[in-house]
Enzyme design. Structure first.
Site, PDB file in Angstrom:
ATOM      1  CB  SER A  83      49.219   7.136  34.986  1.00  0.00           C
ATOM      2  OG  SER A  83      48.451   8.014  35.757  1.00  0.00           O
ATOM      3  CB  THR A 201      43.724   3.452  35.461  1.00  0.00           C
ATOM      4  OG1 THR A 201      44.791   2.611  35.078  1.00  0.00           O
ATOM      5  CG2 THR A 201      42.577   3.374  34.504  1.00  0.00           C
ATOM      6  CB  THR A 219      45.193   3.691  31.763  1.00  0.00           C
ATOM      7  OG1 THR A 219      46.409   3.681  32.501  1.00  0.00           O
ATOM      8  CG2 THR A 219      45.135   2.434  30.915  1.00  0.00           C
ATOM      9  NE  ARG A 229      50.240  -4.277  30.986  1.00  0.00           N
ATOM     10  CZ  ARG A 229      49.470  -3.497  31.749  1.00  0.00           C
ATOM     11  NH1 ARG A 229      49.103  -2.311  31.323  1.00  0.00           N
ATOM     12  NH2 ARG A 229      49.065  -3.902  32.937  1.00  0.00           N
ATOM     13  CB  VAL A 230      46.311  -4.635  26.226  1.00  0.00           C
ATOM     14  CG1 VAL A 230      44.925  -4.200  26.665  1.00  0.00           C
ATOM     15  CG2 VAL A 230      46.629  -4.082  24.839  1.00  0.00           C
ATOM     16  N   GLY A 231      46.531  -3.664  29.435  1.00  0.00           N
ATOM     17  CA  GLY A 231      46.124  -3.978  30.809  1.00  0.00           C
ATOM     18  C   GLY A 231      44.632  -4.221  30.914  1.00  0.00           C
ATOM     19  CG  ASP A 232      42.854  -3.190  34.630  1.00  0.00           C
ATOM     20  OD1 ASP A 232      43.921  -2.625  34.313  1.00  0.00           O
ATOM     21  OD2 ASP A 232      42.136  -2.777  35.559  1.00  0.00           O
ATOM     22  CB  THR A 252      43.043   2.240  39.595  1.00  0.00           C
ATOM     23  OG1 THR A 252      44.339   2.795  39.319  1.00  0.00           O
ATOM     24  CG2 THR A 252      42.862   2.205  41.098  1.00  0.00           C
ATOM     25  N   GLY A 253      45.183  -0.020  39.059  1.00  0.00           N
ATOM     26  CA  GLY A 253      46.229  -0.876  39.621  1.00  0.00           C
ATOM     27  C   GLY A 253      46.831  -1.789  38.573  1.00  0.00           C
ATOM     28  N   GLY A 255      47.006  -4.200  36.071  1.00  0.00           N
ATOM     29  CA  GLY A 255      45.921  -4.723  35.253  1.00  0.00           C
ATOM     30  C   GLY A 255      45.906  -6.238  35.131  1.00  0.00           C
TER      31      GLY A 255
HETATM   32  N1  GLY Z   1      45.216  -0.667  35.332  1.00  0.00           N
HETATM   33  C1  GLY Z   1      45.887  -0.178  34.242  1.00  0.00           C
HETATM   34  C2  GLY Z   1      46.897  -1.070  33.666  1.00  0.00           C
HETATM   35  O1  GLY Z   1      47.296  -2.046  34.262  1.00  0.00           O
HETATM   36  O2  GLY Z   1      47.345  -0.787  32.585  1.00  0.00           O
END
Ligand code: GLY
Length: 340
Positions: A83, A201, A219, A229-232, A252-253, A255
């Site tokens: 990950s 992450t 991550t 796609r981009v997360g948090d 983490t989790g 995003g």
């Molecule tokens: N927390 C990482 C993501 O959602 O990509």
């Protein structure tokens, strides 16, 4: 919890504990009794190895920024960690796209989003911070910047991750549920029919001997996400926030849920209002539940936080989130309290 899951989790716990030759896990959930400086905390138990790398810098009087930078490189380079960085599970097109950000004690920050082929996105994020007038570079531009600065182009898709992706393609079912146990289970059992084992992450925040704070977050994002796609994690304020007067937090989790509440910034602001780190993380998690109580039951989000006194804390939506801690008194993994 299934027997298999318990077994896998216990195996991971035992091997980490054995690695360091002592009992590293605590189920006390008592974080805030320890006020030591320097200190480094990370999301997820296996990142005790990342903390050890950061500790080499912190324990010799180095800067928190260098500590978090070097620390998070450990999972980035680890092909077993699916990950983060090299070996990360790809998007649905089979492309490993990486997100990372870094922030220092002066509010300087740098971020890369959807970066391919570079094993250490955190180093590129730091370079964006230090060598450009910008904060964020994405995709092709981020790659071009990395290559122009001497980074090597590499194939980050390992045979294991490629195999998992091809297996996933058979159903192409996308459901960004993060299994509570996260990395420890996911690495052993990449595809459960009908359920994605997603993901972990590394977020790391540290305070150095001078009392300065920094943080880093990196991550490969949600497995089998849409390309782009981009997360948090690379979003300053969502996946990471540092305010040297108050404290630092990271997440983490899933995003998308963290971005909706600008989670890490929220945690720091709650600490500014007087909350201890654990209480601040708990309030942020509760904010996610308030926005969508039913959905919150089906996904994992966890926050960890460190305040200016060296007190740390964490909270998650689901059970089995863990936090790795290293300071002069302890090298330990805490099981984090959760709402569900
Ligand atoms: N927390 C990482 C993501 O959602 O990509």
């Amino acid at each position: 919890m299934s027997t298999r899951r318990k077994f896998l989790q216990n195996s991971a716990i035992s091997s980490t504990a054995l690695l360091f030759g002592k009992e590293l896990f605590s189920h006390e959930n008592v974080f805030e009794s320890v006020k030591e400086q320097p200190v480094v905390i990370s999301t997820w138990a296996p990142n005790i190895k990342a903390n050890a790398e950061a500790w080499k810098i912190l324990s010799t009087g180095g800067r928190a920024l260098d500590a978090v930078h070097m620390g998070v490189q450990v999972p980035e380079a680890d092909p077993e960690d699916q990950s983060v960085g090299y070996g990360g599970l790809p998007d649905r097109d089979g492309r490993v796209t990486l997100d990372a950000c870094i922030m220092d004690e002066n509010g300087n920050c740098g971020s890369v989003m959807c970066l391919e082929h570079i094993i250490h996105p955190i180093s590129v994020a730091r370079l964006v911070m230090e060598k450009t007038p910008h904060i964020i570079l994405v995709g092709e531009g981020a790659l071009r910047f990395a290559l122009a600065n001497g980074f090597k182009k590499e194939n980050l898709l390992t045979p294991d991750s490629e195999k998992a992706w091809k297996e996933w393609l058979k159903t192409s079912k996308y459901d960004p549920m993060i299994t509570p146990g996260g990395l420890m289970e996911k690495n052993k059992q990449q595809v459960i029919p009908g359920q994605l084992n997603n993901h972990d992450t590394i977020g790391m925040v540290a305070m150095d001997a001078k009392g300065d704070l920094s943080g880093a977050c990196t991550t490969s994002g949600l497995a089998y996400k849409m390309h782009g796609r981009v997360g948090d994690s690379p979003v300053i304020g969502a996946g990471l926030f540092v305010d040297n007067e108050i404290g630092a937090a990271t997440s983490t989790g899933v995003g998308e849920e963290v971005i909706r509440i600008v989670g890490s910034h929220l945690v720091v602001e709650l600490m500014r209002q007087g909350h201890k780190p654990e209480a601040a993380c708990k309030a942020a998690v509760e904010r996610i539940i308030k926005k969508n109580p039913e959905k919150a039951k089906t996904l994992q989000v966890g926050f960890i936080a460190l305040n200016k006194k060296g007190e740390f804390g964490a909270y998650s939506l689901q059970k089995e989130f863990t936090m790795a801690v290293r300071n002069t008194k302890e090298e330990k993994v805490y099981t984090v309290k959760s709402v569900f």
